[in-house]
Write an enzyme that holds these catalytic residues in place. Structure first.
Site, short mmCIF file in Angstrom:
data_model
loop_
_atom_site.label_atom_id
_atom_site.label_comp_id
_atom_site.label_asym_id
_atom_site.label_seq_id
_atom_site.Cartn_x
_atom_site.Cartn_y
_atom_site.Cartn_z
N ASP A 1 -5.06 20.20 -4.82
CA ASP A 1 -3.96 20.49 -5.73
C ASP A 1 -4.45 20.70 -7.17
O ASP A 1 -3.81 21.40 -7.95
CB ASP A 1 -2.93 19.35 -5.72
CG ASP A 1 -2.07 19.37 -4.48
OD1 ASP A 1 -2.12 20.36 -3.73
OD2 ASP A 1 -1.34 18.38 -4.24
N HIS B 1 6.83 15.64 -3.94
CA HIS B 1 7.19 16.85 -4.69
C HIS B 1 8.69 17.11 -4.66
O HIS B 1 9.25 17.64 -5.62
CB HIS B 1 6.49 18.08 -4.09
CG HIS B 1 5.07 18.22 -4.50
ND1 HIS B 1 4.70 18.55 -5.78
CD2 HIS B 1 3.91 18.10 -3.80
CE1 HIS B 1 3.38 18.63 -5.85
NE2 HIS B 1 2.88 18.35 -4.66
N HIS C 1 2.36 72.37 5.18
CA HIS C 1 1.15 71.54 5.29
C HIS C 1 0.02 72.39 5.90
O HIS C 1 -1.11 72.42 5.40
CB HIS C 1 1.37 70.34 6.20
CG HIS C 1 2.23 69.26 5.64
ND1 HIS C 1 3.55 69.42 5.37
CD2 HIS C 1 1.94 67.97 5.31
CE1 HIS C 1 4.06 68.30 4.90
NE2 HIS C 1 3.09 67.39 4.84
N GLN D 1 2.56 14.81 -0.65
CA GLN D 1 3.36 16.05 -0.64
C GLN D 1 4.85 15.75 -0.61
O GLN D 1 5.64 16.47 -1.21
CB GLN D 1 2.95 16.94 0.53
CG GLN D 1 1.51 17.43 0.40
CD GLN D 1 1.20 18.00 -0.97
OE1 GLN D 1 1.64 19.10 -1.32
NE2 GLN D 1 0.43 17.28 -1.78
N GLU E 1 1.44 24.64 5.29
CA GLU E 1 0.82 25.00 4.01
C GLU E 1 -0.56 24.33 3.89
O GLU E 1 -1.55 24.97 3.62
CB GLU E 1 1.73 24.53 2.86
CG GLU E 1 1.17 24.86 1.51
CD GLU E 1 1.86 24.12 0.36
OE1 GLU E 1 2.64 23.18 0.64
OE2 GLU E 1 1.61 24.49 -0.80
N HIS E 2 -0.58 22.99 4.09
CA HIS E 2 -1.84 22.23 4.03
C HIS E 2 -2.08 21.56 5.37
O HIS E 2 -1.17 20.95 5.92
CB HIS E 2 -1.76 21.09 3.00
CG HIS E 2 -1.37 21.53 1.64
ND1 HIS E 2 -0.13 21.27 1.11
CD2 HIS E 2 -2.06 22.18 0.67
CE1 HIS E 2 -0.07 21.75 -0.12
NE2 HIS E 2 -1.22 22.31 -0.41
N1 NAD Z 1 3.88 26.08 -1.92
C1 NAD Z 1 3.21 25.88 -3.03
O1 NAD Z 1 2.18 26.49 -3.25
C2 NAD Z 1 3.72 24.87 -4.05
C3 NAD Z 1 2.93 24.49 -5.15
C4 NAD Z 1 3.47 23.61 -6.11
C5 NAD Z 1 4.76 23.14 -5.95
N2 NAD Z 1 5.49 23.54 -4.87
C6 NAD Z 1 6.88 23.18 -4.70
O2 NAD Z 1 7.55 23.68 -5.84
C7 NAD Z 1 8.76 22.98 -5.96
C8 NAD Z 1 9.01 22.59 -7.39
O3 NAD Z 1 10.37 22.26 -7.46
P1 NAD Z 1 11.07 21.71 -8.75
O4 NAD Z 1 12.50 21.53 -8.39
O5 NAD Z 1 10.30 20.56 -9.25
O6 NAD Z 1 10.91 22.86 -9.85
P2 NAD Z 1 11.33 24.40 -9.84
O7 NAD Z 1 10.90 24.93 -11.15
O8 NAD Z 1 10.87 25.11 -8.64
O9 NAD Z 1 12.92 24.39 -9.80
C9 NAD Z 1 13.70 23.94 -10.86
C10 NAD Z 1 14.81 24.93 -11.10
O10 NAD Z 1 15.63 25.04 -9.93
C11 NAD Z 1 16.92 25.42 -10.31
N3 NAD Z 1 17.92 24.60 -9.62
C12 NAD Z 1 17.83 23.28 -9.31
N4 NAD Z 1 18.97 22.89 -8.71
C13 NAD Z 1 19.79 23.96 -8.66
C14 NAD Z 1 21.11 24.20 -8.16
N5 NAD Z 1 21.80 23.23 -7.58
N6 NAD Z 1 21.62 25.44 -8.26
C15 NAD Z 1 20.92 26.44 -8.83
N7 NAD Z 1 19.65 26.29 -9.32
C16 NAD Z 1 19.11 25.07 -9.23
C17 NAD Z 1 17.06 25.19 -11.80
O11 NAD Z 1 17.17 26.43 -12.42
C18 NAD Z 1 15.74 24.52 -12.21
O12 NAD Z 1 15.29 25.02 -13.45
C19 NAD Z 1 8.70 21.79 -5.01
O13 NAD Z 1 9.46 22.10 -3.88
C20 NAD Z 1 7.23 21.73 -4.67
O14 NAD Z 1 7.04 21.15 -3.41
C21 NAD Z 1 4.99 24.40 -3.94
N1 HSO Z 2 0.83 20.30 -3.59
C1 HSO Z 2 1.32 21.41 -4.39
C2 HSO Z 2 1.32 22.63 -3.51
O1 HSO Z 2 2.19 22.48 -2.46
C3 HSO Z 2 0.49 21.67 -5.62
C4 HSO Z 2 0.46 20.58 -6.62
C5 HSO Z 2 0.39 20.66 -7.97
N2 HSO Z 2 0.36 19.44 -8.49
C6 HSO Z 2 0.40 18.58 -7.51
N3 HSO Z 2 0.47 19.28 -6.38
ZN ZN Z 3 0.80 18.38 -4.47
#
Ligand code: NAD
Ligand code: HSO
Ligand code: ZN
Length: 435
Positions: free
Chosen positions: A366, A267, A425, A264, A332-333
């Site tokens: 995941d 990510h 009413h 995790q 979350e997990h």
């Molecule tokens: N909780 C859940 O169910 C779950 C599931 C999968 C992934 N996640 C999380 O999702 C997130 C994915 O993040 P990611 O960054 O890879 O992709 P993302 O698509 O969430 O974010 C990318 C976008 O963030 C914006 N951004 C980045 N820096 C910026 C800045 N300085 N100012 C303004 N906008 C900005 C940009 O527009 C970019 O396109 C991770 O935190 C991951 O842990 C959570």
């Molecule tokens: N762990 C993420 C949810 O927090 C989901 C994900 C997608 N691919 C890998 N991981």
């Molecule tokens: Zn994951």
């Protein structure tokens, strides 16, 4: 990179509660600057539509496009990606999609009605939303699995239009993401992300349809934007940076636990990995595994930051206390890496998803266990649930009084309405009382 210093806590220490609160504070990731940035993006997109979305996409994803049209994928793009997928990926995607569909089919809410003795009918009618906005993250990794997790429950619910957004930083398009969109029946897909994509779905632009609800996970900019647009549009939950809490009795291979924490942490620098154990020596062993394994990781820079800034190794007196700390964190997990997870389960109240037993790596959830991986973060598992078919369905109450029922209940309503001094009413109900 240098070895990350991971916070060590002991539930016996005097300031344990304060230290834990500090570790969990939402403010530690969503600071004033993030809020200001998001507010500005939302306002600009609301006022300027496509032009602002294009400008922010060029800026944050380092693209160079001049119109929204350049940012839309065609159905042909999606289908071609699916057709050209290497066989092993096609097979894995199909198996995962089938398992996710099987699980979610069981969540489908049905309409129901019942009749009272005097012929009065009451019930609930379930209808899908018309349009759903699916956020698929794409900043630091690509998430074909999130396409399936968003789109399949929407499909099972019967949503007609699925509008997907996914950022393509530096113009890199992930073919597996497009293939998953074809497989899951996405209606339209745009190469946009971040707060600007959330704003576009919430308010609508010349090109992007305003949707009824935005679902899906994302980084802190996405989570903050979703929170801010709630009301203009529905949202599923706060599904922000990933979190894992492992409760271990000290008997699992420490390398397995270290890698589960990494899974995790990789990510996002903002991701939160926490280990709780009854065995202080085991915390040392996991620490040693982390030190040994971190240099072997492709994403060691991200993992290292997450471990240094957001992680903790916590010693507790017993598994009952571990469960209490879990319930305070509401992760979350949650992995229950213990001998008898069923025995511990009744004590667990708050967690987005619970992974039971030493063999159940969170990573399977995941991708392909079946349950949804879009899950509540930042303690919101206290009141939110995994993304599901129910998120795409809404309920309308059904009320049809018989003549006799209207007369009987008219008397009750009349008394209550006059008690509220709402005469219209009361009289409306009284007209239907049999004289
Ligand atoms: N909780 C859940 O169910 C779950 C599931 C999968 C992934 N996640 C999380 O999702 C997130 C994915 O993040 P990611 O960054 O890879 O992709 P993302 O698509 O969430 O974010 C990318 C976008 O963030 C914006 N951004 C980045 N820096 C910026 C800045 N300085 N100012 C303004 N906008 C900005 C940009 O527009 C970019 O396109 C991770 O935190 C991951 O842990 C959570
Ligand atoms: N762990 C993420 C949810 O927090 C989901 C994900 C997608 N691919 C890998 N991981
Ligand atoms: Zn994951």
């Amino acid at each position: 990179m240098t070895k990350p210093e991971i916070l060590r806590l002991d539930s016996q220490q005097a300031d344990f509660k304060e230290q834990l609160d500090k570790l969990l504070a939402w403010e530690s990731v969503s600071n004033k600057e993030v809020n200001r940035t998001v507010e500005d993006i939302l306002e600009r997109v609301k006022a300027e539509g496509d032009a602002a979305v294009v400008e922010f996409t060029n800026r944050f994803d380092r693209l160079n496009v001049s119109s929204m049209q350049e940012l839309e994928f065609t159905q042909q793009d999606l289908q071609q990606a699916l057709d050209n997928l290497p066989e092993d990926q096609h097979k894995a995607l199909t198996i995962a999609a089938q398992r996710v569909r099987d699980y979610h089919e069981r969540q489908k809410g049905e309409s129901w009605q019942y009749q009272e003795a005097d012929g009065t009918l009451l019930g609930q009618k379930v209808t899908p939303m018309d349009k759903a906005g699916l956020y698929v993250p794409g900043g630091k990794a690509s998430y074909p699995s999130s396409v399936l997790m968003n789109a399949i429950p929407a499909h099972v619910a019967g949503v007609e239009e699925l509008i997907m957004v996914v950022p393509t930083p530096d113009g890199e398009v992930n073919q597996l993401v497009l293939a998953a969109a074809a497989l899951a029946g996405v209606s339209r897909a745009f190469a946009i992300g971040g707060a600007q994509a959330v704003a576009a779905l919430a308010y609508g632009t010349e090109t992007i349809p305003k949707v009824d609800k935005i679902v899906g996970p994302g980084n802190i900019f996405v989570a903050t934007a979703k929170r801010a647009v709630y009301g203009a549009v529905g949202i599923d939950m706060i599904a922000g940076p990933s979190e894992i809490l492992v409760i271990c009795d000290g008997q699992t291979d420490p390398d397995w636990i270290a890698m589960d924490l990494f899974s995790q942490a990789e990510h996002d620098e903002d991701a939160q990995p926490i280990l709780i154990s009854t065995d202080a020596a085991f915390l040392d062993q996991v620490s040693a595994s982390i030190e040994k394994l971190l240099p072997t990781m492709e994403r060691q820079a991200i993992i290292g930051r997450s471990l240094a800034d957001r992680a903790a190794l916590i010693k507790v007196a017993d598994l009952e206390e571990a469960a209490r700390v879990n319930n305070r964190i509401a992760p979350e997990h949650l992995e229950l890496s213990v001998e008898d997870p069923q025995a511990l389960l009744p004590l667990i109240k708050h967690a987005g998803a619970i992974f039971m037993g030493r063999y159940t790596a969170e990573a399977l959830g995941d991708y392909c266990a079946g349950p949804n991986h879009v899950l509540p973060t930042s303690g919101t598992a206290r009141f939110s649930s995994p993304l599901g078919v129910y998120d795409f369905q809404k309920r309308s109450s059904l009320i049809m009084f018989s003549e006799a029922g209207a007369s009987e209940m008219g008397k009750v309503a009349s008394v209550l309405a006059r008690g509220e001094s709402l005469t219209a009413h009361a009289r409306s109900a009284e007209y239907r009382i049999k004289r």
